[in-house]
Write an enzyme that holds these catalytic residues in place. Sequence first.
Site, short mmCIF file in Angstrom:
data_model
loop_
_atom_site.label_atom_id
_atom_site.label_comp_id
_atom_site.label_asym_id
_atom_site.label_seq_id
_atom_site.Cartn_x
_atom_site.Cartn_y
_atom_site.Cartn_z
N LYS A 1 21.98 50.61 26.36
CA LYS A 1 23.24 51.38 26.32
C LYS A 1 23.51 52.04 27.67
O LYS A 1 24.63 52.01 28.18
CB LYS A 1 23.16 52.46 25.25
CG LYS A 1 24.20 53.57 25.41
CD LYS A 1 24.09 54.69 24.42
CE LYS A 1 23.28 55.86 24.85
NZ LYS A 1 23.93 56.82 25.73
N ASN A 2 22.45 52.62 28.27
CA ASN A 2 22.65 53.37 29.51
C ASN A 2 22.76 52.49 30.75
O ASN A 2 22.92 52.99 31.85
CB ASN A 2 21.53 54.40 29.67
CG ASN A 2 21.68 55.53 28.66
OD1 ASN A 2 22.73 55.66 28.03
ND2 ASN A 2 20.64 56.30 28.47
N ARG B 1 30.70 61.16 27.33
CA ARG B 1 30.48 61.78 28.63
C ARG B 1 30.39 60.75 29.73
O ARG B 1 30.73 61.02 30.87
CB ARG B 1 29.19 62.59 28.59
CG ARG B 1 29.20 63.80 27.74
CD ARG B 1 27.95 64.55 27.99
NE ARG B 1 27.55 64.38 29.37
CZ ARG B 1 28.18 64.94 30.40
NH1 ARG B 1 29.24 65.66 30.18
NH2 ARG B 1 27.77 64.76 31.63
N CYS C 1 27.58 68.89 25.90
CA CYS C 1 27.24 68.46 24.55
C CYS C 1 26.07 69.33 24.12
O CYS C 1 25.66 70.24 24.82
CB CYS C 1 26.88 66.98 24.53
SG CYS C 1 25.55 66.60 25.64
N ARG D 1 25.78 69.79 30.81
CA ARG D 1 26.05 68.47 31.44
C ARG D 1 27.12 68.61 32.54
O ARG D 1 28.16 67.98 32.50
CB ARG D 1 26.50 67.45 30.38
CG ARG D 1 25.62 67.34 29.17
CD ARG D 1 24.24 66.78 29.43
NE ARG D 1 24.27 65.39 29.83
CZ ARG D 1 24.36 64.35 29.00
NH1 ARG D 1 24.50 64.59 27.71
NH2 ARG D 1 24.34 63.11 29.44
N PRO D 2 26.93 69.52 33.51
CA PRO D 2 27.95 69.65 34.57
C PRO D 2 28.07 68.35 35.38
O PRO D 2 27.18 67.50 35.32
CB PRO D 2 27.39 70.77 35.43
CG PRO D 2 25.93 70.81 35.16
CD PRO D 2 25.76 70.35 33.75
N VAL D 3 29.16 68.22 36.09
CA VAL D 3 29.34 67.03 36.95
C VAL D 3 29.56 67.47 38.40
O VAL D 3 30.17 66.75 39.20
CB VAL D 3 30.52 66.16 36.45
CG1 VAL D 3 30.17 65.47 35.14
CG2 VAL D 3 31.80 66.98 36.31
N ASP D 4 29.03 68.65 38.74
CA ASP D 4 29.22 69.19 40.10
C ASP D 4 28.69 68.24 41.18
O ASP D 4 29.30 68.07 42.24
CB ASP D 4 28.56 70.57 40.22
CG ASP D 4 27.09 70.52 39.79
OD1 ASP D 4 26.82 70.02 38.68
OD2 ASP D 4 26.21 70.93 40.56
N ASP E 1 14.73 60.69 27.04
CA ASP E 1 15.37 60.10 25.85
C ASP E 1 14.38 59.65 24.79
O ASP E 1 14.78 59.24 23.70
CB ASP E 1 16.25 58.91 26.27
CG ASP E 1 17.41 59.36 27.15
OD1 ASP E 1 17.86 58.57 27.99
OD2 ASP E 1 17.83 60.52 27.02
N ARG F 1 26.36 55.96 17.96
CA ARG F 1 26.78 56.01 19.37
C ARG F 1 25.72 55.38 20.26
O ARG F 1 26.02 54.74 21.26
CB ARG F 1 26.97 57.47 19.81
CG ARG F 1 28.28 58.10 19.44
CD ARG F 1 28.44 59.42 20.19
NE ARG F 1 28.28 59.20 21.63
CZ ARG F 1 27.84 60.14 22.47
NH1 ARG F 1 27.50 61.33 22.03
NH2 ARG F 1 27.74 59.88 23.76
C1 EPZ Z 1 21.91 59.74 31.94
O1 EPZ Z 1 22.66 60.93 31.77
C2 EPZ Z 1 21.80 59.11 30.56
N1 EPZ Z 1 23.13 58.79 30.04
C3 EPZ Z 1 21.10 60.09 29.60
O2 EPZ Z 1 20.99 59.45 28.33
C4 EPZ Z 1 19.71 60.37 30.16
O3 EPZ Z 1 19.05 61.29 29.31
C5 EPZ Z 1 19.84 60.96 31.57
O4 EPZ Z 1 20.57 60.04 32.41
C6 EPZ Z 1 18.48 61.22 32.21
O5 EPZ Z 1 17.74 60.04 32.25
C7 EPZ Z 1 23.75 57.65 30.47
O6 EPZ Z 1 23.24 56.91 31.30
C8 EPZ Z 1 25.09 57.35 29.86
P1 EPZ Z 1 21.52 63.17 34.87
P2 EPZ Z 1 23.20 61.76 33.06
O7 EPZ Z 1 22.74 63.24 35.72
O8 EPZ Z 1 23.59 60.82 34.13
C9 EPZ Z 1 21.99 67.84 35.52
C10 EPZ Z 1 21.16 59.29 25.98
O9 EPZ Z 1 20.75 59.92 24.98
N2 EPZ Z 1 23.19 67.52 36.32
O10 EPZ Z 1 20.30 62.51 35.40
O11 EPZ Z 1 24.19 62.74 32.57
C11 EPZ Z 1 22.22 67.53 34.05
O12 EPZ Z 1 22.89 68.60 33.40
C12 EPZ Z 1 21.66 60.06 27.20
O13 EPZ Z 1 21.21 58.06 26.08
C13 EPZ Z 1 23.82 68.54 36.98
O14 EPZ Z 1 23.43 69.70 36.92
O15 EPZ Z 1 21.87 62.51 33.47
C14 EPZ Z 1 20.82 67.35 33.52
O16 EPZ Z 1 20.26 68.63 33.23
C15 EPZ Z 1 21.43 61.55 27.08
N3 EPZ Z 1 24.94 68.26 37.71
C16 EPZ Z 1 20.09 66.73 34.71
O17 EPZ Z 1 20.90 66.99 35.87
C17 EPZ Z 1 25.44 66.97 37.80
O18 EPZ Z 1 26.46 66.76 38.48
C18 EPZ Z 1 19.91 65.22 34.57
O19 EPZ Z 1 21.19 64.67 34.40
C19 EPZ Z 1 24.76 65.94 37.10
C20 EPZ Z 1 23.63 66.23 36.37
#
Ligand code: EPZ
Length: 425
Positions: A24-25, A96, A120, A125-128, A310, A402
């Site tokens: 999925k990811n 997201r 969520c 889950r910020p996107v900064d 995960d 999902r």
């Molecule tokens: C991806 O999410 C996966 N989702 C998540 O799977 C997975 O848990 C995660 O990577 C970690 O491996 C998809 O690929 C669709 P991150 P992502 O950016 O990209 C913080 C599932 O259940 N962060 O590595 O959102 C964030 O809040 C899902 O399949 C910021 O602060 O993960 C988190 O605490 C859940 N600012 C940490 O970094 C940002 O701009 C890791 O997030 C981006 C992230």
Amino acid sequence: MHSEFLVLEKSPALCGISDLNGAKNAVLVIMASLILTSGKSKLCNVPFSHDVFQMIALLESLGAGVVIHEESQSLTIDTTTIIKHAVNAEIMKKMRASILVMGPLLARFGKAAIALPGGCLIGDRPVDMHLNAFARMGAEISLDGSCVYAQAVHLKAQKFILAYPSVGATENIMMAATLIQGKTTIVNAALEPEVFDLAAILKKMGAHIDLLPAGVIEIVGVPELKPVTHTIIMDRLEAGTLLLATAVTGGEIALPQGPGHSLEVFLEKLCEMGHSVDTGIDGIGIYFKATKSPKAVSFKTMPYPGFPTDLQAPMMVAQCLADGTSTVTETVFENRMLHVRELQKMGAHIELEGMIAKIKGVDRLYGAHLIAPDIRASAALVIAGIAAHGSSTLSGIHHLLRGYQNLCGTLQKLGARIIYKSEAI
Ligand code: EPZ
């Protein structure tokens, strides 16, 4: 109005051979990456989970043409007709991963508008990191309520040193950089297999990407990318979930397509518990036999190749039924322990302090009325329900749908006692 839920019964030892679905990811970001091309691409080994259908709806809302080939688990996606660059709030709210179309839209069209993907339950889950990267590339970012607009006449190649190896930020920067003149470098990039699968399809499209040692990715932009055919990698998280369902029921399964090479830290923990785990040539294929007396093991979730966040919730179920005391520490998300309360309802001995769970193994769990809070917790509660004595109900199963194409069907084939119910309310 109907309420959908599962009835989970104590199940015999799961046994058999199981196929896996595509990851999925990987598929979600790869579908988004097709925006970088203009033409018809074909994706094979696509998992038809609800999030995939959401991404199809998103691409169609931009003007793409999508044909679903259910029998062959594939999609044909024609991006020639993409004319819009704004993703509506409804779609963003449901998924997201929609943030991942921002890089491709900016790179190909110079503009993008998305509703900020709400947080969520597992965290804000910020996107900064995504938005700061686009701003550094020269995009004008503006916020209007919950909508973020990005506009750029020319994006500029940059060197990014990520404070945290964010999967999504790495993917968005990499996709945007494929069409930017010059060399973009990402230091401390995410190394998840799904990121590598994205890099693989981008290179097939004609992108110049080097995956260097120690988490450095270099991308040299090209004028255009071409449509391709690509097979999505197998889902390591589905594989881990099936292994844990087998572990807690004392069974034995074979996953001939299991990506053992991308689950090494997780598989090592299963061995430490006393389970027997073998992998095939080059790590393809996982052969698992549960021990009758699993020992508790502690672990901390980390970015790849560390223990995958995960699989934290499903693994916790196995710790609840292991002999001894263990500690589970969640370091990736700030609120990914919502399954603890549900497991405590079943008789699990868990003390939670922040994101550190101290677990004292018990002989058995008991059936209860359970509510799934997120995708991976829902899988964990299915595992707990088929191991527990008595019967459980699990609501909130839209989370399960999902994240997995048909996890319950796969588990039923291995012997799990799971019944889907839908009752008028
Ligand atoms: C991806 O999410 C996966 N989702 C998540 O799977 C997975 O848990 C995660 O990577 C970690 O491996 C998809 O690929 C669709 P991150 P992502 O950016 O990209 C913080 C599932 O259940 N962060 O590595 O959102 C964030 O809040 C899902 O399949 C910021 O602060 O993960 C988190 O605490 C859940 N600012 C940490 O970094 C940002 O701009 C890791 O997030 C981006 C992230």
